[in-house]
Design an enzyme around this catalytic site. Structure first.
Site, short mmCIF file in Angstrom:
data_model
loop_
_atom_site.label_atom_id
_atom_site.label_comp_id
_atom_site.label_asym_id
_atom_site.label_seq_id
_atom_site.Cartn_x
_atom_site.Cartn_y
_atom_site.Cartn_z
CB SER A 176 -0.91 -0.02 1.21
OG SER A 176 -0.14 -0.06 2.38
CB CYS A 226 -13.18 24.58 11.46
SG CYS A 226 -14.85 23.93 11.68
CG HIS A 264 -12.77 22.99 7.23
ND1 HIS A 264 -11.81 22.55 8.10
CD2 HIS A 264 -13.96 22.80 7.85
CE1 HIS A 264 -12.38 22.09 9.20
NE2 HIS A 264 -13.69 22.23 9.08
CD GLU A 299 -8.93 23.00 6.02
OE1 GLU A 299 -9.16 24.21 6.05
OE2 GLU A 299 -9.32 22.22 6.92
N1 GLN Z 1 -15.69 20.60 16.87
C1 GLN Z 1 -16.15 21.81 16.24
C2 GLN Z 1 -17.59 21.69 15.78
O1 GLN Z 1 -18.07 20.59 15.59
C3 GLN Z 1 -15.23 22.20 15.10
C4 GLN Z 1 -15.20 21.19 13.99
C5 GLN Z 1 -14.03 21.35 13.06
O2 GLN Z 1 -13.05 22.01 13.39
N2 GLN Z 1 -14.08 20.74 11.90
O3 GLN Z 1 -18.25 22.66 15.55
#
Ligand code: GLN
Length: 534
Positions: free
Chosen positions: A14, A382, A510, A512
């Site tokens: 893999s 996030c 996000h 990214e």
């Molecule tokens: N734990 C946080 C939420 O659920 C942030 C989630 C994350 O960073 N993807 O809102």
């Protein structure tokens, strides 16, 4: 719709980089003006990777339509610069879930439900539906795992059937293997590849192309030998020697004329792929004239795959500025108010990426406090945005117990809470705010100056939202709410004024997930630029 199909399988070991091979081929075909669609089939039983620990599976990549998928899809999107969809990733679990539901619904009308044909039919349906939905000329499907694994048998059998039904001029199989180099005898060894081809042959599939990973480019006689023993035309045996940067792989395959081989087999157009943009990108990679170092304060400090898209986004932003971005993942749990300066001072910028659960949260808050006070460039993603707001509420607005109800259900100051009709007893899988939502950026904000647009669309994966009853207090104390999802009045971006801090910005979404090799995401680009400016 007369789509053509390319299946990519793997043998020997893999981690051969099948995903990179698939993505590179995708880009080369796209540059021949062929409309492509890519997908990955994962043979495990989880319905999607959304509920798996990053230790098992690395990052969960989110598509624009909100599917939680395998991280290889991130490579696909960054390479081919196309938005993929939930059609792009299925697991054995998802296939079985559908088959079992049909069985319960009486769909099979009393028949015995079997792997062949019922499970394989469901897999094929997925392949053909992807062709219809995407309207692509060529569908590239990577099969996860290694040929011969018990789990992947149904997928391999489905490919065999597709090849048989659609004909050899419409379906090809590229088998990727490893040619080890034995330093003790100074030789490349073809036997593992021979055995691997034998294995897939025993399942009824003769590969059309062999792509071998190797340390360096093997000599001609190794290709001759593989061609002879694996029953594959000499020109259809290719190699990908290790290279210092994954973004060079498309050029290696282009040089070995993979486009001609695939076009000959699938009767595609004979146009040469225009790889000039890619050559220009690689030229930049080879002309790095400075280096910067970014600290990523996170939970899984020894597992860079957990933050793959963040790391690739940093690198890509750096390349466009002829800059090498070094990074280090710092274990958030090890940070306290005493060691924070010495731990973070080696870094020119700090990122706090996404995450779930309590572990390491206080260390991340300490790190954010450090960047705010010391005017170190900061990007929060996030969870990183949520903690930046909590840090501000605690240390600037004097709400000592400010928290998210994710970490303390009883806090008197729930700066983040479950909103949007969610409650804590909801099932874990598939109940997050996922995928694309629009954000409106306010004038004169850092966010708007970076995106150069008022309305942006980015991807989401979270459950807790900013509690608007604290907005006035935080704003009065200087925090700028610079991006809002207007329809539900949800906070998407926060930042500090430029008079107060050179670069302090965080997003609920996000960013990214939207970096492409030729289009760095604006927040990452802004972060690297702010370091260089400093
Ligand atoms: N734990 C946080 C939420 O659920 C942030 C989630 C994350 O960073 N993807 O809102």
């Amino acid at each position: 719709m007369n789509s053509k199909y390319i299946f990519i399988t793997g043998g020997v070991v893999s981690s051969l980089g099948k995903g990179i091979t698939a993505a590179s081929l995708g880009r080369i075909l796209k540059q021949k003006n062929i409309k492509i669609f890519m997908q990955k089939f994962d043979p495990y039983i989880n319905v999607d990777p959304g509920t798996m620990s990053p230790y098992q599976h690395g990052e969960v990549y989110v598509t624009s339509d909100g599917a939680e998928t395998d991280l290889d899809l991130g490579h696909y999107e960054r390479f081919i610069d196309e938005n993929l969809t939930r059609d792009s990733n299925i697991t054995a679990g998802k296939v079985y879930q559908t088959v079992l539901k049909k069985e319960r619904d009486g769909f099979y009308e009393g028949k015995t439900v079997q792997v062949v044909p019922h499970v394989t039919d469901e897999i094929k349906k997925h392949i053909f539906n992807s062709a219809i939905n995407s309207k692509a000329d060529v569908i590239i499907t990577e099969i996860g795992g290694t040929v011969g694994d018990i789990e992947s048998l149904a997928f391999i059998e489905a490919i065999r059937q597709v090849k048989n039904e659609k004909g050899h001029e419409n379906v090809i199989v590229i088998h990727t293997t490893l040619i080890p180099y034995l330093h003790s005898v100074g030789e490349f060894k073809t036997k593992p590849s021979q055995h691997s081809v034998k294995e897939i042959l025993s399942l009824g599939i003769q590969p059309d192309i062999l792509v071998c990973r190797s340390e360096t480019m093997p000599p001609d006689h190794i290709f001759d030998k593989l061609s002879l023993f694996c029953n594959i035309k000499r020109s259809h045996v290719l190699a990908i020697p290790d290279c210092d940067n994954i973004y060079k792989v498309p050029l290696s395959l282009e040089q070995q004329k993979i486009d001609e081989v695939v076009s000959e087999l699938l009767k595609l157009n004979k146009t040469k792929p225009d790889m000039s943009e890619w050559h220009a990108i690689v030229k930049k990679l080879d002309n790095i004239n400075q280096e910067v170092t970014v600290g990523i304060v996170a939970k899984y400090s020894n597992l860079s795959d957990a933050y793959l898209s963040v790391i690739e986004s940093l690198k890509i932003a750096g390349y466009s500025l002829n800059t090498k971005v070094n990074y280090k993942i710092i274990n958030a749990e090890s940070l306290d108010s005493k060691n924070i300066n010495s731990m973070l001072s080696p870094f020119q910028a700090i990122i706090v990426p996404g995450g779930f659960g309590n572990r390491g949260v206080e260390g991340k808050i300490n790190a954010i406090n450090y960047t705010r006070i010391n005017k170190v460039p900061f990007l929060g993603l996030c969870l990183g945005m949520q903690l930046a707001c909590i840090e501000y509420a605690r240390n600037v607005c004097n709400l000592q117990d400010a928290n998210s109800t994710e970490f303390n259900e009883k806090t008197k100051n729930p700066i983040f809470d479950l909103l949007r009709g969610k409650n804590k007893n909801d099932q874990i899988g598939g109940t997050l705010r996922l995928g694309n939502y629009p954000t409106t950026l306010i004038n004169d904000s850092l966010a708007k100056s970076l995106y150069k647009q008022t309305i942006i669309i980015e991807r989401h994966r979270h459950r807790y939202e900013f509690n608007n009853s604290y907005k006035t207090l935080l704003a009065k104390n200087g925090l700028i709410f610079s991006g809002i999802y207007n329809k539900e009045d949800l906070v998407e971006v926060i930042e500090l004024p430029k008079e107060v801090h050179p670069f302090f910005i965080a997003s609920q979404f996000h960013p990214e997930f939207t970096s492409r090799i030729n289009k760095p995401n604006p927040l990452f680009l802004g972060l690297i630029k702010s370091i260089i400016k400093k």
